[in-house]
Scaffold this active site. Structure first.
Site, mmCIF file in Angstrom:
data_model
loop_
_atom_site.group_PDB
_atom_site.id
_atom_site.type_symbol
_atom_site.label_atom_id
_atom_site.label_comp_id
_atom_site.label_asym_id
_atom_site.label_seq_id
_atom_site.Cartn_x
_atom_site.Cartn_y
_atom_site.Cartn_z
ATOM 1 N N ARG A 68 0.811 -1.221 0.000
ATOM 2 C CA ARG A 68 0.000 0.000 0.000
ATOM 3 C C ARG A 68 0.849 1.277 0.000
ATOM 4 N NH1 ARG A 68 -3.645 -2.064 4.979
ATOM 5 N NH2 ARG A 68 -1.895 -3.501 5.150
HETATM 6 C C1 UD1 Z 1 -2.636 -6.964 10.861
HETATM 7 C C2 UD1 Z 1 -3.685 -7.870 11.510
HETATM 8 C C3 UD1 Z 1 -4.907 -7.029 11.865
HETATM 9 C C4 UD1 Z 1 -4.497 -5.903 12.791
HETATM 10 C C5 UD1 Z 1 -3.369 -5.062 12.161
HETATM 11 C C6 UD1 Z 1 -2.836 -4.093 13.176
HETATM 12 C C7 UD1 Z 1 -3.356 -10.043 10.428
HETATM 13 C C8 UD1 Z 1 -3.893 -11.028 9.466
HETATM 14 N N1 UD1 Z 1 -4.055 -8.917 10.584
HETATM 15 O O1 UD1 Z 1 -3.187 -6.464 9.646
HETATM 16 O O2 UD1 Z 1 -5.871 -7.861 12.544
HETATM 17 O O3 UD1 Z 1 -5.630 -5.100 13.052
HETATM 18 O O4 UD1 Z 1 -2.276 -5.903 11.755
HETATM 19 O O5 UD1 Z 1 -1.874 -3.244 12.622
HETATM 20 O O6 UD1 Z 1 -2.358 -10.316 11.051
HETATM 21 N N2 UD1 Z 1 4.375 -9.526 7.848
HETATM 22 C C9 UD1 Z 1 5.351 -10.486 7.822
HETATM 23 N N3 UD1 Z 1 5.177 -11.566 6.997
HETATM 24 C C10 UD1 Z 1 4.072 -11.724 6.224
HETATM 25 C C11 UD1 Z 1 3.077 -10.730 6.274
HETATM 26 C C12 UD1 Z 1 3.246 -9.659 7.103
HETATM 27 O O7 UD1 Z 1 6.363 -10.402 8.505
HETATM 28 O O8 UD1 Z 1 3.997 -12.736 5.513
HETATM 29 C C13 UD1 Z 1 4.583 -8.344 8.717
HETATM 30 C C14 UD1 Z 1 4.469 -7.024 7.988
HETATM 31 O O9 UD1 Z 1 5.737 -6.606 7.492
HETATM 32 C C15 UD1 Z 1 3.956 -6.088 9.066
HETATM 33 C C16 UD1 Z 1 3.191 -6.990 10.002
HETATM 34 O O10 UD1 Z 1 3.562 -8.321 9.681
HETATM 35 O O11 UD1 Z 1 5.022 -5.476 9.762
HETATM 36 C C17 UD1 Z 1 1.671 -6.849 9.831
HETATM 37 O O12 UD1 Z 1 1.333 -7.146 8.472
HETATM 38 P P1 UD1 Z 1 0.323 -6.233 7.652
HETATM 39 O O13 UD1 Z 1 0.224 -6.773 6.291
HETATM 40 O O14 UD1 Z 1 0.664 -4.814 7.829
HETATM 41 O O15 UD1 Z 1 -1.034 -6.573 8.433
HETATM 42 P P2 UD1 Z 1 -2.331 -5.664 8.516
HETATM 43 O O16 UD1 Z 1 -3.075 -5.769 7.256
HETATM 44 O O17 UD1 Z 1 -1.983 -4.325 9.003
HETATM 45 CA CA CA Z 2 -0.075 -3.182 9.289
#
Ligand code: UD1
Ligand code: CA
Length: 434
Positions: free
Chosen positions: A13
């Protein structure tokens, strides 16, 4: 106790070449803020950043923190991030899971979440907050509104219209009992709109396995905001900067129009210093007491002693300024500039790797092997071509180009003698009219 920081995502995003967790707020990467909070709770040796997208770049950006890294080569969701950390975590009793993109989390809140988890005791404890605009966050479904027990977390994309009205959001910070997490994590599935393994689904998975899942709500929703878009980045940056200004003001620094000033987190400023509007103080800068930093100055990684006046429009980079010195307006102090006590550096002067002694008054262009001894007068618009030494008490006439040493108490004039041609201009004008 271990801390895992999820930092492997790309950050689609943000529409950026730079990995999400390296985007900066408050003058440093998102991830650096989260690591700073984590290492206040456990030693760096027990902190594991889960990295994947542009892993090498992320690793080198925070290598100085001495934490560990786990590689999530393919990013298949927050649940998958914890699956790949299985080996790193298995020796611990509990793991605190932090989101690498939510930089305002405080050690105090992490500690409260942890204590709540240990007191319950629970298999999974999650942090929540009430937001006025909960869109995009996962929502907490409690078993019963008065009770800490959680039924499930529902992600925005899967939420029903009624669930979307819930203002209590999942902050993305958790504590797990490691044994329960690892023995049930394989039950996560990718049957959701993103086809990812959601860590949030662990709430339902553990509950169905008759494990205790509870929620701890923080009073400060500002702490949990994630930086998923450029707009969120700028909002968080603003919050962090305002917080820094508030802290400095409470310590005795005057800041006029703080909303126009950009002061990095690690900057130190002593009491009775006045910061005028539109000033940037960056990096590891330290400013003494009773200084005045006038508008439009940008100061990076510099040390300024007490009582210094920085007039408008000065740029300082890795410079050192002694007490009661006066700079500017429009002076550019480049790395290695060392300005002595009560010295004056005037308009439009650029310095680099110079040492300007106590009380010097300098308004030329200098190179590092130029030596100007005490009591010297350098006329305006002179050029000193290094290596050159101007001896004690000497005078240099205005607009001189000095290429040879000037002995003490001498006058040096390095320019061609003026010639005057009587009537020349009048004749030229007359010739034009013909
Ligand atoms: C996530 C939560 C959501 C919460 C929000 C709070 C999930 C499915 N959802 O959503 O419930 O309200 O955070 O901010 O968890 N990441 C990894 N590996 C991956 C995917 C993501 O390390 O395969 C890391 C990202 O870099 C990030 C964090 O995990 O730092 C959260 O991922 P992001 O995609 O931002 O989740 P949200 O959609 O914000
Ligand atoms: Ca996030």
């Amino acid at each position: 106790m271990a801390i895992a920081i999820m930092a492997a995502g790309q950050g689609t995003r943000l529409k950026s070449q730079l990995p999400k967790v390296l985007h900066e707020v408050g003058g440093k990467p998102l991830l650096a803020h989260v690591i700073a909070a984590a290492t206040r709770i456990v030693p760096p040796n027990d902190v594991f950043a889960i990295i994947g997208h542009e892993a090498d770049r992320v690793r080198s950006a925070v290598a100085n923190t001495a934490i560990n890294f786990v590689l999530q080569a393919e990013q298949r969701g927050t649940g998958h991030a914890l699956m790949v950390a299985r080996n790193a975590l298995s020796a611990y009793d509990h793991v605190i899971v932090l989101s690498g993109d939510a930089p305002q989390i405080t050690p105090q809140t992490i500690a409260r979440l942890l204590n709540f988890h240990l007191d319950e005791p629970a298999a999974m404890t999650l942090l929540s907050a009430d937001l006025d605009h909960p869109t995009c966050y996962g929502r907490i479904l409690r078993k019963n509104p008065r009770d800490a027990e959680v039924q499930a977390i529902v992600e925005e994309k899967s939420a029903t219209p009624a669930q979307k009205k819930i203002r209590e959001i999942n902050a993305g910070f958790y504590v797990f009992a490691v044994a329960q997490l690892l023995s049930h994590i394989e039950k996560l599935s990718t049957a959701n709109p993103h086809s990812e393994y959601y860590l949030t689904d662990m709430a339902e998975v553990l509950r169905k396995a008759k494990q205790r899942v509870v929620v701890y709500k923080t009073e400060d929703p500002g702490e949990v905001l994630g930086a998923n878009t450029r707009a969120e980045l700028s909002f968080i940056d603003h919050q962090i900067r305002m917080c820094k200004c508030q802290q400095l003001m409470s310590e005795g620094v005057t800041i006029f129009y703080p909303a126009t000033c950009v002061i990095d987190d690690d900057v130190e400023i002593a009491p009775d210093t006045v910061i005028e509007p539109f000033v940037q103080i960056l990096g590891k800068s330290r400013i003494g007491a009773a200084c005045r930093i006038r508008s439009y100055s940008v100061i990076r990684d510099s040390e300024i002693a007490d009582g210094v006046l920085v007039r408008p429009g000065c740029i300082l980079e890795e410079a050192h300024v002694g007490p009661n010195a006066v700079l500017g307006p429009y002076s550019h102090l480049r790395p290695g500039s060392d300005i002595g006590e009560a010295a004056h550096v005037g308009n439009f002067v650029e310095t680099k790797k110079i040492k300007l002694g106590k009380g010097s008054n300098y308004d030329g262009v200098n190179k590092h092997t130029t030596i100007i001894e005490d009591g010297v007068f350098i006329g305006s618009d002179s050029t000193l071509v290094a290596p050159v030494r101007v001896g004690k008490g000497a005078y240099v006439g205005a607009a001189s180009c000095i290429t040879e040493d000037v002995p003490g108490d001498a006058l040096a004039v390095g320019r061609s003698r003026q010639i005057v041609k009587e009537g020349w201009a009048r004749e030229k004008r007359a010739a034009k009219l013909k």
